[in-house]
Design an enzyme around this catalytic site. Structure first.
Site, short mmCIF file in Angstrom:
data_model
loop_
_atom_site.label_atom_id
_atom_site.label_comp_id
_atom_site.label_asym_id
_atom_site.label_seq_id
_atom_site.Cartn_x
_atom_site.Cartn_y
_atom_site.Cartn_z
N ARG A 91 0.81 -1.21 0.00
CA ARG A 91 0.00 0.00 0.00
C ARG A 91 0.85 1.26 0.00
O ARG A 91 0.55 2.24 -0.63
CB ARG A 91 -0.91 -0.02 1.24
CG ARG A 91 -1.69 1.26 1.49
CD ARG A 91 -2.79 1.38 0.45
NE ARG A 91 -3.41 2.69 0.41
CZ ARG A 91 -2.97 3.73 -0.29
NH1 ARG A 91 -1.86 3.64 -0.97
NH2 ARG A 91 -3.63 4.87 -0.30
N TYR A 92 1.91 1.23 0.81
CA TYR A 92 2.74 2.42 1.02
C TYR A 92 4.06 2.28 0.28
O TYR A 92 4.51 1.16 0.03
CB TYR A 92 3.01 2.60 2.52
CG TYR A 92 1.76 2.78 3.35
CD1 TYR A 92 1.08 4.00 3.36
CD2 TYR A 92 1.27 1.75 4.14
CE1 TYR A 92 -0.05 4.18 4.13
CE2 TYR A 92 0.13 1.93 4.93
CZ TYR A 92 -0.52 3.14 4.91
OH TYR A 92 -1.64 3.32 5.68
N ARG A 98 7.06 0.23 2.49
CA ARG A 98 6.84 -0.91 3.39
C ARG A 98 5.72 -1.80 2.87
O ARG A 98 4.82 -1.33 2.17
CB ARG A 98 6.54 -0.45 4.81
CG ARG A 98 5.39 0.52 4.94
CD ARG A 98 5.64 1.40 6.17
NE ARG A 98 4.48 2.22 6.54
CZ ARG A 98 4.17 3.36 5.94
NH1 ARG A 98 4.90 3.82 4.94
NH2 ARG A 98 3.12 4.04 6.34
N CYS A 145 -5.23 -18.01 13.20
CA CYS A 145 -5.02 -17.35 14.49
C CYS A 145 -5.41 -18.33 15.59
O CYS A 145 -6.27 -19.18 15.39
CB CYS A 145 -5.93 -16.13 14.65
SG CYS A 145 -5.43 -14.72 13.66
N CYS A 189 -10.98 -12.89 16.45
CA CYS A 189 -11.71 -11.72 16.93
C CYS A 189 -12.90 -11.51 16.00
O CYS A 189 -12.75 -11.55 14.78
CB CYS A 189 -10.82 -10.48 16.86
SG CYS A 189 -9.24 -10.68 17.69
N CYS A 246 -12.67 -8.85 13.09
CA CYS A 246 -11.39 -8.89 12.36
C CYS A 246 -11.47 -8.19 11.01
O CYS A 246 -12.33 -8.48 10.19
CB CYS A 246 -10.96 -10.33 12.14
SG CYS A 246 -9.44 -10.46 11.17
N ARG A 302 -9.58 -8.59 8.64
CA ARG A 302 -9.24 -9.52 7.58
C ARG A 302 -10.10 -10.79 7.64
O ARG A 302 -9.66 -11.86 7.25
CB ARG A 302 -7.75 -9.84 7.67
CG ARG A 302 -7.07 -9.68 6.31
CD ARG A 302 -5.58 -9.57 6.43
NE ARG A 302 -5.14 -8.20 6.53
CZ ARG A 302 -4.25 -7.76 7.39
NH1 ARG A 302 -3.70 -8.57 8.26
NH2 ARG A 302 -3.91 -6.49 7.40
N ASP A 349 -13.06 -1.15 11.33
CA ASP A 349 -13.31 -1.23 9.90
C ASP A 349 -14.72 -1.77 9.63
O ASP A 349 -15.18 -2.67 10.33
CB ASP A 349 -12.28 -2.16 9.24
CG ASP A 349 -10.88 -1.56 9.24
OD1 ASP A 349 -10.78 -0.32 9.15
OD2 ASP A 349 -9.90 -2.31 9.35
N ASP A 377 -8.68 3.58 8.86
CA ASP A 377 -8.10 2.98 7.67
C ASP A 377 -9.15 3.19 6.58
O ASP A 377 -10.25 2.63 6.66
CB ASP A 377 -7.79 1.50 7.91
CG ASP A 377 -6.48 1.08 7.25
OD1 ASP A 377 -6.14 1.68 6.20
OD2 ASP A 377 -5.82 0.16 7.76
N LYS A 418 -4.03 4.51 6.29
CA LYS A 418 -4.40 5.01 7.61
C LYS A 418 -4.42 6.53 7.62
O LYS A 418 -3.44 7.16 7.25
CB LYS A 418 -3.42 4.49 8.65
CG LYS A 418 -3.45 2.98 8.78
CD LYS A 418 -2.40 2.48 9.75
CE LYS A 418 -2.38 0.98 9.83
NZ LYS A 418 -1.80 0.34 8.63
C1 PLP Z 1 -1.05 -0.67 8.62
C2 PLP Z 1 -0.38 -1.07 7.39
C3 PLP Z 1 1.00 -0.93 7.26
C4 PLP Z 1 1.88 -0.34 8.35
O1 PLP Z 1 1.53 0.97 8.60
P1 PLP Z 1 2.35 1.85 9.66
O2 PLP Z 1 1.58 3.13 9.75
O3 PLP Z 1 3.72 2.03 9.12
O4 PLP Z 1 2.35 1.09 10.95
C5 PLP Z 1 1.58 -1.30 6.08
N1 PLP Z 1 0.84 -1.80 5.05
C6 PLP Z 1 -0.50 -1.93 5.15
C7 PLP Z 1 -1.26 -2.45 3.98
C8 PLP Z 1 -1.16 -1.58 6.33
O5 PLP Z 1 -2.47 -1.74 6.42
#
Ligand code: PLP
Length: 356
Positions: A97-98, A101, A110, A114, A117, A119, A279, A316, A323
């Site tokens: 997404r980002y 990372r 799990c 929960c 969840c 997911r 969510d 989110d 986020k």
């Molecule tokens: C939450 C999340 C992350 C990590 O987000 P941080 O704000 O860096 O903790 C990375 N990828 C996805 C898809 C997420 O939902």
């Protein structure tokens, strides 16, 4: 009552309403769950089940893991995959997404499910829960090829339900990649299955520093002597820990409860990291509280407790926006002289000379 061996905990978990009826006095909303129609199966480790009130169906921890008939009501605005993770899926296991990372989903299992969840569309959906070696290697290859990935978040499912050797295989592979600076594990194990945090596991994990843990805590009653011991072992191994908490109606959507949780967390060296707006997964209306309520809780924290106790409150964004942080309105704009007008925690106004 139960054995403190994590394998025993997993193989003796409660898996049905029928199982739960042996230890809980079930309400009609719980009894009436049609298990075949539920989105998510039931699974509760005996240790975690022991924290539940057997007589009160409104007990906070009980509501998070024991399904009710309300789960079958799909409301407007809800979706199976509200964060559109499928759209950002780059390999079977990677959600990207980002820019810098990725989320590496290593299992869909799990030890405890929960009910809210995020997911629930993907966890517990396959009979062989852990992804195959081929799928793991494909994910590792993706990370290797994308040099902008400096942070890998291993999640699922719960990665700490993997055996030590499989988890170590993943960590070792990721550590070999030069551009991967930090590795994080997202887990609820220290809360629902603290017996899993063994000296052997901790000794293995600390070989792969810098390694962080994001732990899913919900309520102060989760912080038992077992969980304290687990977190102390992890902290002593130099693993920074953050908590991720989902805001849940009637469970923790109260400033005093959240503050108590945050204080208990700091005592076991876990930093409150995120407070998530729940969510809108299918059948989650009974868990969701308003964003206004979330902002009100945030307002009752800043100034009234240690800054370290204060999480980021985030939504989110449905549709895959990532986020988005929310803060009460401390910024009031600029006055005619160019001062920024700010409101403090006591609702007093202050000016900052922002015209230089
Ligand atoms: C939450 C999340 C992350 C990590 O987000 P941080 O704000 O860096 O903790 C990375 N990828 C996805 C898809 C997420 O939902």
């Amino acid at each position: 009552l139960f054995r403190s061996d994590w394998h025993w905990q997993i193989s003796n978990s409660f898996l049905s309403i029928d199982d739960l009826s042996k230890i809980l006095k079930l309400s009609s909303d719980e009894k009436n769950v049609i298990e075949t129609e539920a989105n998510l199966p039931i699974r509760i480790a005996p240790y975690y089940a022991s924290l539940i009130s057997s007589s009160n169906p409104l007990d906070a921890i009980r509501r998070t893991v024991v399904p009710t008939i309300e789960e079958l009501n799909v409301s407007e605005g809800e979706a199976e995959d509200p964060l559109s993770e499928h759209q950002m899926q780059k390999t079977h296991c990677i959600v990207h997404r980002y820019p810098d990372r990725v989320l590496f989903l290593v299992t869909d299992f799990c030890s405890t499910y929960c009910r809210y969840c995020t997911r629930s569309h993907s966890v517990a959906k396959r009979s062989n829960h852990h992804s195959s070696m081929q799928q793991w290697l494909e994910a590792i290859e993706y990370i290797k090829k994308n040099k902008n990935i400096r942070d890998v978040l291993i999640s699922g499912g719960d990665p700490l339900t993997l055996p030590d050797n499989k988890l170590e295989f993943l960590l070792a592979q990721l550590r070999k990649i030069e551009h991967v600076e930090i590795i994080r594990i997202g887990t609820k194990v220290p809360v629902v299955l603290p017996q899993r945090i063994t000296p052997e596991l901790v000794k293995m994990l600390k070989k792969y520093h810098p390694l962080f843990l994001s732990i899913h805590f919900t309520h102060p009653e989760e912080i038992t002597k077992e969980t304290k011991l687990a977190c102390n072992m992890l902290a002593d191994a130099g693993i920074p820990m953050g908590s991720q908490t989902v805001l849940l109606k009637g469970i923790n959507d109260n400033a005093d409860i959240y503050k108590k949780l945050a204080h208990e967390l700091l005592k076991i060296r876990v930093k409150p990291y995120y407070l998530y707006q729940c969510d809108p997964i299918e059948g989650s209306a009974h868990f969701r509280t308003s964003i206004e309520k979330g902002l009100e809780i945030m307002k009752k924290l800043r100034g009234f407790t240690s800054g370290y106790a204060i999480p980021y409150y985030v939504v989110d964004a449905p549709g895959g926006g990532g986020k988005i942080p929310l803060l009460p309105a401390y910024y009031k704009g600029k006055d005619d002289d160019g001062n920024v007008v700010l409101k403090n925690f006591e609702e007093k106004l202050f000016k900052y000379p922002d015209y230089i």
